[in-house]
Design a protein around this motif. Sequence first.
Motif, PDB file in Angstrom:
ATOM      1  N   HIS B  13       0.693  -0.749  -0.081  1.00 47.58           N
ATOM      2  CA  HIS B  13      -0.086   0.270   0.176  1.00 47.58           C
ATOM      3  C   HIS B  13       0.567   1.501   0.163  1.00 47.58           C
ATOM      4  O   HIS B  13       1.173   1.656   1.411  1.00 47.58           O
ATOM      5  N   PRO B  14       0.651   1.629  -1.059  1.00 44.75           N
ATOM      6  CA  PRO B  14       2.360   2.528  -1.565  1.00 44.75           C
ATOM      7  C   PRO B  14       1.794   3.752  -0.066  1.00 44.75           C
ATOM      8  O   PRO B  14       0.698   4.183  -0.660  1.00 44.75           O
ATOM      9  N   PRO B  15       2.627   4.640   0.300  1.00 44.42           N
ATOM     10  CA  PRO B  15       2.060   5.825   1.019  1.00 44.42           C
ATOM     11  C   PRO B  15       1.673   7.540   0.254  1.00 44.42           C
ATOM     12  O   PRO B  15       1.897   7.117  -1.036  1.00 44.42           O
ATOM     13  N   SER B  16       0.839   7.954   0.503  1.00 46.35           N
ATOM     14  CA  SER B  16       0.165   8.755  -0.216  1.00 46.35           C
ATOM     15  C   SER B  16       1.340   9.855  -0.604  1.00 46.35           C
ATOM     16  O   SER B  16       2.114  10.039   0.365  1.00 46.35           O
ATOM     17  N   ARG B  17       1.295  10.865  -1.145  1.00 46.89           N
ATOM     18  CA  ARG B  17       1.683  11.985  -1.857  1.00 46.89           C
ATOM     19  C   ARG B  17       2.240  12.493  -1.150  1.00 46.89           C
ATOM     20  O   ARG B  17       3.723  12.427  -0.006  1.00 46.89           O
ATOM     21  N   LEU B  20       4.070  10.533   2.211  1.00 48.12           N
ATOM     22  CA  LEU B  20       5.620   9.796   1.003  1.00 48.12           C
ATOM     23  C   LEU B  20       6.125  11.756   1.414  1.00 48.12           C
ATOM     24  O   LEU B  20       7.905  11.085   1.554  1.00 48.12           O
ATOM     25  N   LEU B  21       5.550  12.345   1.344  1.00 49.25           N
ATOM     26  CA  LEU B  21       7.033  13.519   1.341  1.00 49.25           C
ATOM     27  C   LEU B  21       7.625  13.770   2.524  1.00 49.25           C
ATOM     28  O   LEU B  21       8.300  14.630   2.880  1.00 49.25           O
ATOM     29  N   GLN B  23       7.676  11.367   5.064  1.00 47.54           N
ATOM     30  CA  GLN B  23       8.207  10.610   5.070  1.00 47.54           C
ATOM     31  C   GLN B  23       9.918  10.676   4.808  1.00 47.54           C
ATOM     32  O   GLN B  23      11.586  10.511   4.804  1.00 47.54           O
ATOM     33  N   LEU B  24       9.975  10.957   3.361  1.00 41.38           N
ATOM     34  CA  LEU B  24      11.699  11.708   2.364  1.00 41.38           C
ATOM     35  C   LEU B  24      12.181  13.115   3.183  1.00 41.38           C
ATOM     36  O   LEU B  24      13.278  12.563   3.246  1.00 41.38           O
ATOM     37  N   ALA B  27      13.353  11.182   6.380  1.00 43.26           N
ATOM     38  CA  ALA B  27      14.426  10.464   5.946  1.00 43.26           C
ATOM     39  C   ALA B  27      15.595  11.025   5.035  1.00 43.26           C
ATOM     40  O   ALA B  27      17.076  10.777   5.859  1.00 43.26           O
ATOM     41  N   ALA B  30      16.957  12.492   9.242  1.00 43.68           N
ATOM     42  CA  ALA B  30      18.194  11.343   9.446  1.00 43.68           C
ATOM     43  C   ALA B  30      19.331  11.275   9.106  1.00 43.68           C
ATOM     44  O   ALA B  30      20.877  11.428   9.312  1.00 43.68           O
ATOM     45  N   ALA B  31      19.145  10.734   8.215  1.00 42.32           N
ATOM     46  CA  ALA B  31      20.851  10.611   7.240  1.00 42.32           C
ATOM     47  C   ALA B  31      21.018  12.215   6.678  1.00 42.32           C
ATOM     48  O   ALA B  31      22.537  11.824   7.721  1.00 42.32           O
TER      49      ALA B  31
END
Lengths: 232, 221
Positions: B13-17, B20-21, B23-24, B27, B30-31
């Motif tokens: 179930h891909p995350p919604s736009r 996802l934004l 989440q990115l 990430a 964090a990186a």
Amino acid sequence: MIPPRLRRLTAGLLPALIASPALAHGLAGKDAVYVTQAAGAHPVPFLYLGAKHMVTGIDHLLFILGIIFFLYRLRHVALYVTMFSIGHSITLLAGVLMNLKVDPFLVDALIGLSVAYKALDNLGGFRTLFGVQPDNRIAVPLFGLAHGFGLATKLQALQLSPKGLVANLVSFNVGVELGQLLALAAMLGVIVLWRRTRWFGPTAVLANLLILTAGLVLIQYQLAGYFTQAGA
Amino acid sequence: MAPEPSSEGHVPHPPSRRRLLWQLAGAAAAAAAIAVLFVLPAERGVDLTGFGRATGLVKLAAPPAPQEVKVEAPKTGAPLHHAYGTDFRTDEIDIPLGSGDGPNGELEWKVKMKPGATLVYSWSVSGVTNPEEFYYDLHSQSAPMPKVEVISHEARTGLSGHGALVAPFDGIHGWYLQNQSVGPAVVHIKLAGFYEKMTPADVRKAAEEAAAQTEFGPPKT
């Protein structure tokens, strides 16, 4: 249901990978000394070094993990891994034999990008954000070329004896494939079990976000190396 | 019941736009934090925040201890290393000399050496206080070949000398010592190296042999 022991194992996989000390690594220490001094064909040691390099190389492992994450058929796994192998074999052999000079930091940054790319792809990110789905049958072998250059630069950094170079190089390459198969088998085993669990869906998102994060860290690590090296 | 695996190559179930934004962004943050705070200081010595210095992480990136590197020996015209057999010896000798106006005020003191053989020496004079009143000449004298060649290494006045000698040829090597003071003197010589001692008679004989056919010249190469 999955036995608790296996659950612990699967839950421990990603942190264990991320905590690996071999964060985009070269051949080092006594291995490097050996490789530098080895004149003539030494197939088994070079085979071992190739396998070791792959099994302990988190950048390669993360990319393979990303590739197989959502491949459900063994046929597909074999196809993509073969494409990846062909890609990196070409540049590993050509890079060393034709003495192609590429900057190791930039190549390793590109390898980090391949990790981040595949993780984002696994999240459906390209379709969600840009409305396009990149063709992994092209992207995977292309990134495979980058991984092969990465392997080549590690060997080129050492003064390899021209005696037995081809035999040693082919042995190293075969070792890389064997190490990759070993790592692949372990990861596939865990991931197949993981998929059967109720919590695969949500944890798969988290896992790929972690892979993406690791890829971004690798990119920064290598770019910092590139810029500090260039300044020195 | 586990979700039916999708064959589309991405999460079931891909995350919604929007999701996802976020989440990115998480990430990426964090990186960046991991890289800037930990990896770059520890691995590259790049300490953008000072966190690396505060925690000691940056020390991990310190360059390794200097390694020994093989280099070509500088071109000095002479080899910097000689290897010999085992005939290494050391000697300490006291040489008494009479006053400068007497018959025993001067002496040749020498050792035999093969070409390329080395010795180190240290000598000093007691009984003389004025450095102008003691003269010496450290020289090498070849065996007849057929002429006898002599190379003077150091000829001057002084009360001590310390150094090393490489024999330019097969022959006898050592000091002409001359006391010019009014009292007696003693020369203390310490030698170590690859040479043979000579008796005073040997030295005298060699000097007589050489007297007729001595040729002073530059070192034979």
